[in-house]
Design an enzyme around this catalytic site. Structure first.
Site, PDB file in Angstrom:
ATOM      1  CE  LYS A 149      -4.334  -1.724   1.229  1.00  9.22           C
ATOM      2  NZ  LYS A 149      -5.669  -1.748   2.439  1.00  9.22           N
ATOM      3  CE  LYS A 169      -5.468  -8.925  -1.861  1.00 12.87           C
ATOM      4  NZ  LYS A 169      -6.527  -8.483  -1.371  1.00 12.87           N
ATOM      5  CE  LYS A 180     -11.502  -3.199  -0.679  1.00 14.32           C
ATOM      6  NZ  LYS A 180     -12.405  -3.841   0.599  1.00 14.32           N
TER       7      LYS A 180
HETATM    8  P1  ATP Z   1      -8.037  -5.146  -1.910  1.00 13.97           P
HETATM    9  O1  ATP Z   1      -9.091  -6.089  -2.534  1.00 13.97           O
HETATM   10  O2  ATP Z   1      -8.158  -3.795  -2.213  1.00 13.97           O
HETATM   11  O3  ATP Z   1      -6.568  -5.696  -1.666  1.00 13.97           O
HETATM   12  P2  ATP Z   1      -8.452  -5.941   0.959  1.00 13.97           P
HETATM   13  O4  ATP Z   1      -7.648  -7.043   0.801  1.00 13.97           O
HETATM   14  O5  ATP Z   1      -7.837  -4.665   1.879  1.00 13.97           O
HETATM   15  O6  ATP Z   1      -8.628  -5.223  -0.425  1.00 13.97           O
HETATM   16  P3  ATP Z   1     -10.542  -6.272   2.412  1.00 13.97           P
HETATM   17  O7  ATP Z   1     -11.777  -5.795   1.792  1.00 13.97           O
HETATM   18  O8  ATP Z   1     -10.019  -5.510   3.416  1.00 13.97           O
HETATM   19  O9  ATP Z   1      -9.619  -6.354   1.089  1.00 13.97           O
HETATM   20  O10 ATP Z   1     -10.557  -7.863   2.625  1.00 13.97           O
HETATM   21  C1  ATP Z   1     -11.600  -8.551   3.318  1.00 13.97           C
HETATM   22  C2  ATP Z   1     -11.331  -9.871   3.385  1.00 13.97           C
HETATM   23  O11 ATP Z   1     -11.485 -10.399   2.103  1.00 13.97           O
HETATM   24  C3  ATP Z   1      -9.999 -10.363   4.112  1.00 13.97           C
HETATM   25  O12 ATP Z   1     -10.345 -11.509   4.703  1.00 13.97           O
HETATM   26  C4  ATP Z   1      -9.400 -10.647   2.834  1.00 13.97           C
HETATM   27  O13 ATP Z   1      -8.315 -11.697   3.317  1.00 13.97           O
HETATM   28  C5  ATP Z   1     -10.250 -11.312   1.877  1.00 13.97           C
HETATM   29  N1  ATP Z   1      -9.837 -11.277   0.593  1.00 13.97           N
HETATM   30  C6  ATP Z   1      -9.234 -10.267  -0.262  1.00 13.97           C
HETATM   31  N2  ATP Z   1      -9.077 -10.532  -1.434  1.00 13.97           N
HETATM   32  C7  ATP Z   1      -9.310 -11.881  -1.442  1.00 13.97           C
HETATM   33  C8  ATP Z   1      -9.009 -12.628  -2.625  1.00 13.97           C
HETATM   34  N3  ATP Z   1      -8.750 -12.261  -3.729  1.00 13.97           N
HETATM   35  N4  ATP Z   1      -9.301 -13.973  -2.385  1.00 13.97           N
HETATM   36  C9  ATP Z   1      -9.609 -14.553  -1.254  1.00 13.97           C
HETATM   37  N5  ATP Z   1      -9.981 -13.669  -0.054  1.00 13.97           N
HETATM   38  C10 ATP Z   1      -9.567 -12.317  -0.120  1.00 13.97           C
END
Ligand code: ATP
Ligand code: LTN
Length: 334
Positions: A114, A196, A199
């Site tokens: 980040k 991965k 968003k």
């Molecule tokens: P970003 O998607 O921007 O990287 P983030 O990882 O900060 O966002 P959050 O919304 O905070 O996403 O994550 C919420 C949950 O979703 C967490 O438990 C994270 O481990 C899970 N998660 C996020 N992306 C994935 C993915 N691609 N596959 C499986 N689990 C995921």
């Protein structure tokens, strides 16, 4: 407070919620709420470690709450609330900050990631983010933290911090562990199977948002990158894109991967993607229907979150009081 083991998890209200969030995290929560004492949070304090528009943040908090409920989280079974509504989270975070080493925070891959992506705003909150996450978890004497693979490192740090505090002050916290789904802990991007689904990806074609219209879902899946060859076969090394799509297919239909390979034997990627698109649409449509009901009833949504915050604050109190006591803070008594 309860004899059941305690589960805590949270998601940041920082944009769309995608299928990766659902399959990696929320899907597990639905099952866990029946067996465990469950607490699910909308972590808005974490979201402000990157720049947020206030109105947008308010909207995102409500949308995420509606997604939780539409997915099947039940306020009768689980506590659902917004992090900033319970001030003990930030209070405990400070104490934990003072028990966390710079070197530990410097090793966190999410921080490295980040701070690369938000070079103009590498604030102290972004750096100490894991201490706040540890506070979220430890405040409730949590045993299990159901998250996707990318959060494993943060939960392990939480465990280390809990252990350190317990060594210093006696038994203050449970030492929690991460709970990862066997399949789906790391859903990859549709446009790039080497990273991965996220968003914050540069293209909307990277992810399926839980609120994407059916036609948008179909288009995104038909556009998803594939591998060389034409066989629908699970092989993460040689066929990362098809393997990711098979994983998604399997999770949304509950058919196993072997049977999907059989179903598509002799057919090409085109047919496979069409089948997948319909399966995802069929899976998401009922959630979207419920989502609309919740998002259209703001008073109900707010009531659920307000009650959740009251319950959470009550549960957090004994831990926070004990922390103040063992650390030697404060003098005022009520
Ligand atoms: P970003 O998607 O921007 O990287 P983030 O990882 O900060 O966002 P959050 O919304 O905070 O996403 O994550 C919420 C949950 O979703 C967490 O438990 C994270 O481990 C899970 N998660 C996020 N992306 C994935 C993915 N691609 N596959 C499986 N689990 C995921
Ligand atoms: N850091 C997590 C969100 C998060 C969380 C938590 C997850 C904040 N506090 C407590 C589980 C338990 C993320 O970025 N996905």
């Amino acid at each position: 407070m309860t004899n059941k083991k305690i589960v805590f998890s949270g998601i940041q209200p920082s944009g769309v919620i995608h299928l990766g969030n659902y399959l990696g995290a929320i899907k597990q929560w639905i099952d866990l709420q029946d067996k465990y004492f469950s607490i699910f949070c909308i972590v808005d304090m974490h979201a402000i470690t990157v720049q947020q528009e206030p109105e947008e943040l308010q909207k995102n908090i409500r949308e995420l709450a509606a997604i939780y409920l539409a997915s099947g989280l039940d306020p009768k079974k689980a506590i659902i609330f917004v992090q900033s509504d319970v001030s003990a989270h930030t209070e405990l975070a400070w104490v934990l900050n003072c028990n966390t080493q710079m070197g530990e925070l410097e090793r966190m891959t999410q921080f490295k990631d980040k701070s690369q992506r938000h070079k103009q705003n590498i604030n102290a909150g972004l750096f100490t983010y894991p201490a706040l996450m540890a506070a979220d978890i430890l405040l409730y004497q949590t045993n299990k933290v159901p998250v996707g693979e990318d959060q494993r490192q943060h939960v392990e740090l939480t465990r280390d911090i809990a252990h350190r505090v317990n060594n210093k002050y006696g038994q203050v916290f449970e030492e929690p562990e991460a709970l990862l789904p066997e399949v789906g802990a790391r859903i990859m991007g549709l446009d790039d199977p080497t990273s991965k689904m996220s968003k914050s990806a540069s293209s909307g074609n990277n992810y399926i948002a839980m609120t994407d219209e059916p036609d948008k879902i179909r288009k995104k899946i038909m556009k998803a990158v594939t591998d060389s060859g034409s066989e629908v076969k699970f092989d993460e090394e040689k066929k990362p894109a098809i393997s990711n799509l098979l994983t998604i297919y399997s999770l949304v239909t509950e058919k196993n991967i072997k049977s999907l390979e059989k179903e598509y034997a002799g057919k090409g990627y085109g047919d496979f993607k069409k089948g997948l698109a319909e399966a995802v649409v069929e899976f998401i449509e009922p959630i979207q229907k419920k989502y609309k009901e919740y998002i259209d009833d703001q008073p109900k949504l707010e009531k659920i979150l307000t009650n959740g915050a009251k319950e959470a604050a009550k549960l957090a109190q004994p831990t926070m009081e004990n922390v103040r006591k063992v650390v030697g803070l404060g003098v005022a008594n009520d």
